[in-house]
Design a protein around this motif. Structure first.
Motif, PDB file in Angstrom:
ATOM      1  N   ARG A  30     -75.454 -14.387 -43.001  1.00  0.00           N
ATOM      2  CA  ARG A  30     -73.876 -14.984 -42.884  1.00  0.00           C
ATOM      3  C   ARG A  30     -73.205 -14.990 -44.173  1.00  0.00           C
ATOM      4  NH1 ARG A  30     -74.718 -18.683 -38.493  1.00  0.00           N
ATOM      5  NH2 ARG A  30     -76.166 -17.570 -37.186  1.00  0.00           N
ATOM      6  N   LYS A  31     -72.012 -14.885 -44.017  1.00  0.00           N
ATOM      7  CA  LYS A  31     -70.984 -15.063 -45.476  1.00  0.00           C
ATOM      8  C   LYS A  31     -70.307 -16.226 -45.480  1.00  0.00           C
ATOM      9  CE  LYS A  31     -71.626 -10.618 -46.120  1.00  0.00           C
ATOM     10  NZ  LYS A  31     -72.930 -10.458 -45.634  1.00  0.00           N
ATOM     11  N   GLU A  54     -67.035 -18.158 -45.894  1.00  0.00           N
ATOM     12  CA  GLU A  54     -65.892 -17.804 -45.646  1.00  0.00           C
ATOM     13  C   GLU A  54     -64.835 -19.012 -45.446  1.00  0.00           C
ATOM     14  OE1 GLU A  54     -63.757 -15.630 -41.381  1.00  0.00           O
ATOM     15  OE2 GLU A  54     -66.128 -16.752 -41.395  1.00  0.00           O
ATOM     16  N   ARG A 107     -63.890 -13.604 -46.791  1.00  0.00           N
ATOM     17  CA  ARG A 107     -65.227 -13.871 -46.634  1.00  0.00           C
ATOM     18  C   ARG A 107     -65.843 -13.340 -48.078  1.00  0.00           C
ATOM     19  NH1 ARG A 107     -67.526 -10.594 -41.785  1.00  0.00           N
ATOM     20  NH2 ARG A 107     -69.013 -12.469 -41.593  1.00  0.00           N
ATOM     21  N   GLN A 154     -78.034 -19.387 -43.450  1.00  0.00           N
ATOM     22  CA  GLN A 154     -78.871 -18.381 -43.010  1.00  0.00           C
ATOM     23  C   GLN A 154     -78.384 -17.151 -43.792  1.00  0.00           C
ATOM     24  OE1 GLN A 154     -81.807 -18.500 -40.938  1.00  0.00           O
ATOM     25  NE2 GLN A 154     -80.824 -20.896 -40.907  1.00  0.00           N
ATOM     26  N   PRO A 185     -72.748 -21.007 -45.388  1.00  0.00           N
ATOM     27  CA  PRO A 185     -74.151 -20.454 -44.363  1.00  0.00           C
ATOM     28  C   PRO A 185     -75.245 -20.895 -45.007  1.00  0.00           C
ATOM     29  CG  PRO A 185     -73.188 -18.834 -46.101  1.00  0.00           C
ATOM     30  CD  PRO A 185     -72.228 -19.947 -45.948  1.00  0.00           C
ATOM     31  N   TYR A 201     -66.587 -22.195 -44.131  1.00  0.00           N
ATOM     32  CA  TYR A 201     -68.017 -21.892 -43.496  1.00  0.00           C
ATOM     33  C   TYR A 201     -68.956 -22.045 -44.768  1.00  0.00           C
ATOM     34  CZ  TYR A 201     -71.822 -20.280 -41.060  1.00  0.00           C
ATOM     35  OH  TYR A 201     -73.240 -20.449 -40.461  1.00  0.00           O
ATOM     36  N   ASP A 204     -78.181 -23.833 -38.511  1.00  0.00           N
ATOM     37  CA  ASP A 204     -77.341 -22.638 -38.155  1.00  0.00           C
ATOM     38  C   ASP A 204     -76.192 -22.479 -39.119  1.00  0.00           C
ATOM     39  OD1 ASP A 204     -78.939 -21.400 -36.176  1.00  0.00           O
ATOM     40  OD2 ASP A 204     -78.089 -22.389 -34.555  1.00  0.00           O
ATOM     41  N   GLY A 205     -75.685 -23.502 -39.850  1.00  0.00           N
ATOM     42  CA  GLY A 205     -74.507 -23.400 -40.773  1.00  0.00           C
ATOM     43  C   GLY A 205     -73.904 -24.686 -40.989  1.00  0.00           C
ATOM     44  N   GLN A 239     -72.522 -14.783 -50.001  1.00  0.00           N
ATOM     45  CA  GLN A 239     -73.224 -15.737 -50.672  1.00  0.00           C
ATOM     46  C   GLN A 239     -74.317 -15.472 -51.725  1.00  0.00           C
ATOM     47  OE1 GLN A 239     -76.462 -17.626 -48.202  1.00  0.00           O
ATOM     48  NE2 GLN A 239     -75.986 -16.271 -46.619  1.00  0.00           N
ATOM     49  N   THR A 269     -84.262 -22.695 -34.887  1.00  0.00           N
ATOM     50  CA  THR A 269     -83.492 -22.159 -36.085  1.00  0.00           C
ATOM     51  C   THR A 269     -84.549 -21.980 -37.341  1.00  0.00           C
ATOM     52  OG1 THR A 269     -81.447 -23.009 -35.378  1.00  0.00           O
ATOM     53  CG2 THR A 269     -81.565 -22.206 -37.927  1.00  0.00           C
TER      54      THR A 269
END
Length: 389
Positions: free
Chosen positions: A277-278, A280, A299, A274, A272, A270, A80-81, A302, A240
């Motif tokens: 998502r960005k 961050e 942000r 997926q 990503p 963070y 998920d990340g 990606q 996932t």
């Protein structure tokens, strides 16, 4: 002996039963919370040799995020990340990454930890937070907010957070005449026997820890509200999808995020896995009080590497700014070592209140009285000031 109002007696019974019902959880959450106040320091102390690395020239770490990211995603193909949780690491420190996965089981909370030597790329430790493999502190962290019971456990800790808060409120009302006396140091512990000691200790500790415990219980409840959302339970049971790797270099995006907000002191990055998502970067602004949490963020797309959003604390609505204080207020990481020591001590008080409350309840069971329980009315004219309202 004066007869107390039915409402006060009802509140006293509610206070007693709330304390008995939540007693063991007060002890577990309080003790684990006291330890976790020094979570980072303890992890570094007990794993000092493991997490200490030998720095090399800068060129060897130029693409360190990219190498770590590729290593993690190859080991875990359905994530998920990923979060880099210590971007403030010194050159001789390991890089710690939290991994977010999903095993589709409700009763396991899907977090893991992996640490790298940023200079060599070597994995120093690795494992899910439900095991002691990566770190006992990491296991304790997950236990504190979920009892190691997944989403139901997170809901359970939120529930006990609100019952503990109700216990504090009812106790404050029942002992309302005692509050000012305790604050003015007019109540001393009567050492006549274990009954008077437990009675006075319960009230003194309860009064002095009342405000901070109320803050800790409420913020803990609030942060776990996600566990009551149907969508959370649904998502937990859906596997996932395979990783979609970032096209842009994470090292370049990290540098550009810091350039977009030059005064940002990063605490969380963070990465990503997926497509929606960005990338961050979150942290504090220079000179900003840590009571506001890591409320500033940048942000980045990606796939293109372009900055898509820069958010500062001052730009957020008042409600979001207030909510941003909840995590610092819960963990006590906003005021240096003195505040941390205070939080560690306060974390022990719920367990102490649970034990002394149980002793008072047991006293009532073993020796029922026609008079109201200790703390509600003075039983004998000759007893110490701790038994007087």
């Amino acid at each position: 002996m004066t007869k107390k109002a039915p409402f006060t007696r009802m509140l006293f019974r509610l206070h007693s039963w709330l304390g008995l019902f939540t007693g063991i959880f007060l002890i577990l959450l309080g003790l684990s919370g006291s330890v976790l106040v020094f979570r980072t320091e303890l992890d570094q102390y007990f794993n000092a040799e493991l997490l200490h690395v030998t720095p090399v020239d800068h060129a060897a770490t130029d693409q360190v995020l990219k190498r770590c990211y590729e290593n993690i995603t190859s080991r875990y193909p359905n994530l998920d990340g990923i979060a880099w949780v210590n971007p403030d690491a010194e050159p001789a420190d390991a890089y710690n990454f939290r991994i977010y996965f999903n095993d589709t089981r409700l009763f396991t909370y899907d977090l893991g930890l992996i640490s790298f030597d940023p200079h060599t790329g070597a994995v120093l430790r690795e494992g899910p937070s439900s095991e002691f493999t990566p770190s006992f502190i990491e296991w304790l962290f997950q236990f504190h907010f979920s009892f190691q019971l997944g989403i139901p456990g997170a809901a359970l800790t939120a529930f006990f957070g609100i019952t503990m808060l109700l216990s504090l409120i009812t106790g404050a009302i029942v002992y309302r005449k005692m509050l000012w006396r305790v604050i003015c140091f007019r109540v001393k512990i009567n050492r006549k026997n274990w009954r008077t000691i437990s009675s006075d200790l319960h009230r003194i500790v309860g009064v002095w820890s009342l405000l901070l415990n109320a803050v800790i219980f409420f913020t803990g409840f609030w942060m776990n509200l996600f566990a009551f959302k149907a969508k959370t339970w649904e998502n937990e049971q859906v596997a996932t999808r395979p990783n979609t790797l970032m096209a842009a270099s994470p090292d370049r995006m990290y540098r550009e995020a810091l350039a977009a907000m030059p005064d940002l002191q990063p605490t969380y990055v963070y990465l990503p896995t997926q497509p929606a998502r960005k990338f961050e970067v979150r942290g504090y602004a220079a000179g900003e009080s840590r009571i506001w949490g890591s409320s500033n963020s940048v942000r980045v797309d990606q796939q293109t590497g372009e900055i898509v959003q820069v958010t500062r604390l001052a730009d957020k609505p008042l409600g979001e700014r207030i909510e941003a204080t909840f995590f610092p207020l819960h963990v006590g990481n906003f005021g240096g070592i003195a505040v941390k020591i205070l939080y560690a001590i306060i974390g022990l008080t719920p367990g102490l209140l649970a034990v002394t409350g149980f002793l008072l309840w047991w006293r009532g069971v073993r020796k029922p009285r026609r008079a109201a329980p200790a703390g509600i009315k003075r039983e004998k004219a000759g007893q110490g000031s701790g038994d007087r309202l």
